[in-house]
Design an enzyme around this catalytic site. Structure first.
Site, PDB file in Angstrom:
ATOM      1  CB  ALA A   1     -36.089 -25.981 -39.271  1.00  0.00           C
TER       2      ALA A   1
ATOM      3  N   GLY B   1     -31.004 -26.118 -40.797  1.00  0.00           N
ATOM      4  CA  GLY B   1     -31.559 -26.203 -42.219  1.00  0.00           C
ATOM      5  C   GLY B   1     -31.131 -25.390 -43.128  1.00  0.00           C
TER       6      GLY B   1
ATOM      7  CD  GLU C   1     -30.036 -29.978 -42.230  1.00  0.00           C
ATOM      8  OE1 GLU C   1     -31.039 -29.198 -41.875  1.00  0.00           O
ATOM      9  OE2 GLU C   1     -30.230 -31.178 -41.874  1.00  0.00           O
TER      10      GLU C   1
ATOM     11  CD  GLU D   1     -29.349 -28.952 -37.152  1.00  0.00           C
ATOM     12  OE1 GLU D   1     -28.193 -29.339 -36.793  1.00  0.00           O
ATOM     13  OE2 GLU D   1     -29.910 -28.653 -38.369  1.00  0.00           O
TER      14      GLU D   1
HETATM   15  N1  CAA Z   1     -35.964 -20.087 -35.991  1.00  0.00           N
HETATM   16  C1  CAA Z   1     -36.751 -19.181 -35.494  1.00  0.00           C
HETATM   17  N2  CAA Z   1     -36.368 -17.873 -35.445  1.00  0.00           N
HETATM   18  C2  CAA Z   1     -35.001 -17.615 -35.561  1.00  0.00           C
HETATM   19  C3  CAA Z   1     -34.172 -18.684 -35.892  1.00  0.00           C
HETATM   20  C4  CAA Z   1     -34.524 -20.036 -36.233  1.00  0.00           C
HETATM   21  N3  CAA Z   1     -33.886 -20.992 -36.575  1.00  0.00           N
HETATM   22  N4  CAA Z   1     -32.845 -18.088 -35.781  1.00  0.00           N
HETATM   23  C5  CAA Z   1     -33.081 -16.851 -35.432  1.00  0.00           C
HETATM   24  N5  CAA Z   1     -34.291 -16.496 -34.973  1.00  0.00           N
HETATM   25  C6  CAA Z   1     -34.972 -15.275 -34.903  1.00  0.00           C
HETATM   26  C7  CAA Z   1     -34.656 -15.025 -33.143  1.00  0.00           C
HETATM   27  O1  CAA Z   1     -35.528 -15.527 -32.446  1.00  0.00           O
HETATM   28  C8  CAA Z   1     -34.735 -13.505 -33.249  1.00  0.00           C
HETATM   29  O2  CAA Z   1     -36.196 -13.369 -33.246  1.00  0.00           O
HETATM   30  P1  CAA Z   1     -36.828 -12.031 -32.290  1.00  0.00           P
HETATM   31  O3  CAA Z   1     -36.075 -10.748 -32.750  1.00  0.00           O
HETATM   32  O4  CAA Z   1     -38.114 -12.037 -32.471  1.00  0.00           O
HETATM   33  O5  CAA Z   1     -36.159 -12.495 -30.984  1.00  0.00           O
HETATM   34  C9  CAA Z   1     -34.236 -13.102 -34.668  1.00  0.00           C
HETATM   35  O6  CAA Z   1     -34.418 -14.165 -35.569  1.00  0.00           O
HETATM   36  C10 CAA Z   1     -32.835 -12.659 -34.839  1.00  0.00           C
HETATM   37  O7  CAA Z   1     -31.983 -13.586 -33.778  1.00  0.00           O
HETATM   38  P2  CAA Z   1     -31.027 -13.237 -32.778  1.00  0.00           P
HETATM   39  O8  CAA Z   1     -31.520 -12.194 -31.873  1.00  0.00           O
HETATM   40  O9  CAA Z   1     -30.923 -14.618 -31.912  1.00  0.00           O
HETATM   41  O10 CAA Z   1     -29.707 -12.841 -33.484  1.00  0.00           O
HETATM   42  P3  CAA Z   1     -28.131 -13.090 -33.191  1.00  0.00           P
HETATM   43  O11 CAA Z   1     -27.391 -12.228 -33.997  1.00  0.00           O
HETATM   44  O12 CAA Z   1     -28.137 -12.673 -31.666  1.00  0.00           O
HETATM   45  O13 CAA Z   1     -27.955 -14.651 -33.350  1.00  0.00           O
HETATM   46  C11 CAA Z   1     -27.945 -16.721 -34.386  1.00  0.00           C
HETATM   47  C12 CAA Z   1     -28.026 -15.131 -34.620  1.00  0.00           C
HETATM   48  C13 CAA Z   1     -26.558 -17.253 -33.920  1.00  0.00           C
HETATM   49  C14 CAA Z   1     -28.148 -17.185 -35.795  1.00  0.00           C
HETATM   50  C15 CAA Z   1     -29.284 -17.257 -33.657  1.00  0.00           C
HETATM   51  O14 CAA Z   1     -30.230 -16.386 -33.765  1.00  0.00           O
HETATM   52  C16 CAA Z   1     -29.285 -18.607 -33.563  1.00  0.00           C
HETATM   53  O15 CAA Z   1     -28.470 -19.346 -32.763  1.00  0.00           O
HETATM   54  N6  CAA Z   1     -30.504 -19.105 -34.343  1.00  0.00           N
HETATM   55  C17 CAA Z   1     -30.858 -20.397 -34.302  1.00  0.00           C
HETATM   56  C18 CAA Z   1     -29.792 -21.391 -35.255  1.00  0.00           C
HETATM   57  C19 CAA Z   1     -30.446 -22.966 -34.805  1.00  0.00           C
HETATM   58  O16 CAA Z   1     -30.061 -23.433 -33.951  1.00  0.00           O
HETATM   59  N7  CAA Z   1     -30.615 -23.378 -36.226  1.00  0.00           N
HETATM   60  C20 CAA Z   1     -30.954 -24.796 -36.318  1.00  0.00           C
HETATM   61  C21 CAA Z   1     -32.399 -24.806 -36.354  1.00  0.00           C
HETATM   62  S1  CAA Z   1     -33.179 -26.471 -35.929  1.00  0.00           S
HETATM   63  C22 CAA Z   1     -33.084 -26.929 -37.748  1.00  0.00           C
HETATM   64  O17 CAA Z   1     -32.511 -26.458 -38.681  1.00  0.00           O
HETATM   65  C23 CAA Z   1     -33.389 -28.501 -37.977  1.00  0.00           C
HETATM   66  C24 CAA Z   1     -33.063 -29.231 -39.321  1.00  0.00           C
HETATM   67  O18 CAA Z   1     -32.080 -29.912 -39.333  1.00  0.00           O
HETATM   68  C25 CAA Z   1     -34.017 -28.745 -40.596  1.00  0.00           C
END
Ligand code: CAA
Length: 275
Positions: free
Chosen positions: A81, A125, A128, A148
Site C-alpha cells: 500500500a 499489500g 496480498e 507491515e
Molecule cells: N509506498 C510508497 N512509496 C514506496 C513504497 C510504498 N509501499 N515502496 C517503495 N516506495 C517508493 C520509495 O519511497 C521510493 O520513492 P522515492 O524515490 O521518491 O524516494 C521508490 O519507491 C523506490 O523505493 P526505494 O528507494 O526504497 O527502493 P529500494 O530498492 O531501496 O527498496 C523496497 C525497495 C525494499 C521495496 C523498499 O522500497 C521498501 O521497503 N518499501 C516498502 C515496503 C513496505 O513496507 N510495504 C508494506 C506497505 S504497508 C501495506 O501494504 C499495508 C497493507 O497490508 C495493505
C-alpha cells in the site's frame, strides 16, 4: 496529493486512454493488466487501485475475455500500500471510509480466473494483491513478504488470513511478526504459495500461456470450477462436497458439457462455445 504521487508516465491504451497507472491489452481471449507506477515500485495508492478495479470490472463483463493476467515490472509487482498516501490518515477516517475495503470489492466478485505474474517485490499489500489472485506464477527474483510490522501496523488486505492458509501458521507468523523474513520464489513454490517459477523474462509469456489454455475451455465450467475451489476456503468439507456436486450436475445443462464429452467419444478436439 494524488497528482504528486502519480508518476509522469501516462500510458495511452487503445482500449482505455483514461488510465494513468496501469496498462491494459488483450491477446486473444486473455486480458493483461500491467501495474505501471515504476517510480514508486507500483505502490498501491487509491488511484492505482481504482484503475485496477475498473479494468477488472471491464474485462469481467467482456464475453470475449476468458482469463485475466495481472502483472507489474521486473523490479516490482507491488511494494505494498502507498505508505506516503496513508501515513497521516486517522483511524476515524479510515473506519468511516472502510479504508482498503475497495481493494477486495471487485476482486472478490470477479467471476473470471485472475492469474498473477509476479516479478520482483511483492511486499505488504503487493503480496496480498497477489494472494487475491487465483493462480500465482513467480519470476526467479520475486520476493514475497509482509513487512507491515516495521511500520507499526499489520497486514490489512488479507495477509494474516491468506498467507496463513497458503504457507502454514509458523511461517506466516515468522513473516508477519518479524517483518523481515521474506520468501524467495523457490521457497514460495516449495510452500505452495506459488505454483510455478520461471526466468523473469519469460514469466509473463508463461502466465499468458496458462491463461490462454484456461480461456480456451468452456467459460461456464471454468467459472463454476473457480467458485467451487474458492468455497474450499469458506465451507466445511461436507458442505463443500455438496456444493461441488450440485455444480457438477449443473454443468450437464450446458452445451459445452455435451460438446466436451461428445468430442472425447468422437476422438476430436472440443469446440467450446461458452454456453
Ligand atoms: N509506498 C510508497 N512509496 C514506496 C513504497 C510504498 N509501499 N515502496 C517503495 N516506495 C517508493 C520509495 O519511497 C521510493 O520513492 P522515492 O524515490 O521518491 O524516494 C521508490 O519507491 C523506490 O523505493 P526505494 O528507494 O526504497 O527502493 P529500494 O530498492 O531501496 O527498496 C523496497 C525497495 C525494499 C521495496 C523498499 O522500497 C521498501 O521497503 N518499501 C516498502 C515496503 C513496505 O513496507 N510495504 C508494506 C506497505 S504497508 C501495506 O501494504 C499495508 C497493507 O497490508 C495493505
Amino acid at each position: 496529493m494524488l497528482a504528486d504521487l502519480t508518476n509522469s508516465c501516462t500510458i495511452v491504451s487503445t482500449e482505455s486512454p483514461a488510465y494513468n497507472m496501469i496498462k491494459t491489452e488483450t491477446q486473444g481471449r486473455v486480458a493483461i493488466i500491467t501495474l505501471n507506477r515504476p517510480k514508486a515500485l507500483n505502490a498501491l495508492c487509491s488511484e492505482l487501485f481504482h484503475e485496477i478495479n475498473d479494468a477488472l470490472a471491464r474485462f469481467d463483463n467482456d464475453s470475449g475475455i476468458g482469463a485475466i493476467v495481472l502483472t507489474g515490472s521486473e523490479r516490482a509487482f507491488a511494494a505494498g500500500a502507498d505508505i506516503k498516501e496513508m501515513k497521516d490518515t486517522q483511524f476515524i477516517d479510515n473506519y468511516k471510509s472502510n479504508f482498503l475495503g475497495h481493494w477486495v470489492e471487485q476482486i472478490n466478485k470477479l467471476r473470471k480466473p485472475l492469474l498473477a505474474a509476479v516479478n520482483g517485490y511483492a511486499l505488504g499489500g503487493g503480496c496480498e494483491l497477489a494472494m487475491m489472485c487465483d493462480i500465482i506464477y513467480a519470476g526467479e527474483k520475486a520476493v514475497f513478504g509482509q513487512p507491515e510490522i516495521n511500520l507499526g501496523t499489520i497486514p490489512g488486505a488479507g495477509g494474516t488470513q491468506r498467507l496463513t492458509r497458503a504457507v502454514g501458521k509458523s511461517k506466516a507468523m515468522e513473516m508477519i511478526l518479524a517483518g523481515s523474513v521474506n520468501l524467495d520464489a523457490q521457497e514460495a513454490k516449495t510452500l505452495g504459495l506459488v505454483s510455478a517459477v520461471f526466468p523473469p523474462e519469460t514469466l509473463l509469456q508463461e502466465t499468458i500461456k496458462t491463461a490462454t489454455k484456461i480461456a480456451s475451455k468452456g467459460a461456464v465450467s471454468v467459472q463454476m470450477a473457480k467458485e467451487a475451489v474458492n468455497q474450499a476456503y469458506e465451507l466445511n468439507l461436507s458442505s463443500g462436497l455438496h456444493f461441488e456436486r450440485r455444480l457438477f450436475q449443473a454443468t450437464f445443462a450446458t452445451k459445452d458439457q455435451k460438446e466436451g464429452m461428445g468430442a472425447f467419444a468422437e476422438k476430436r478436439k472440443p469446440n467450446f462455445t461458452h454456453e
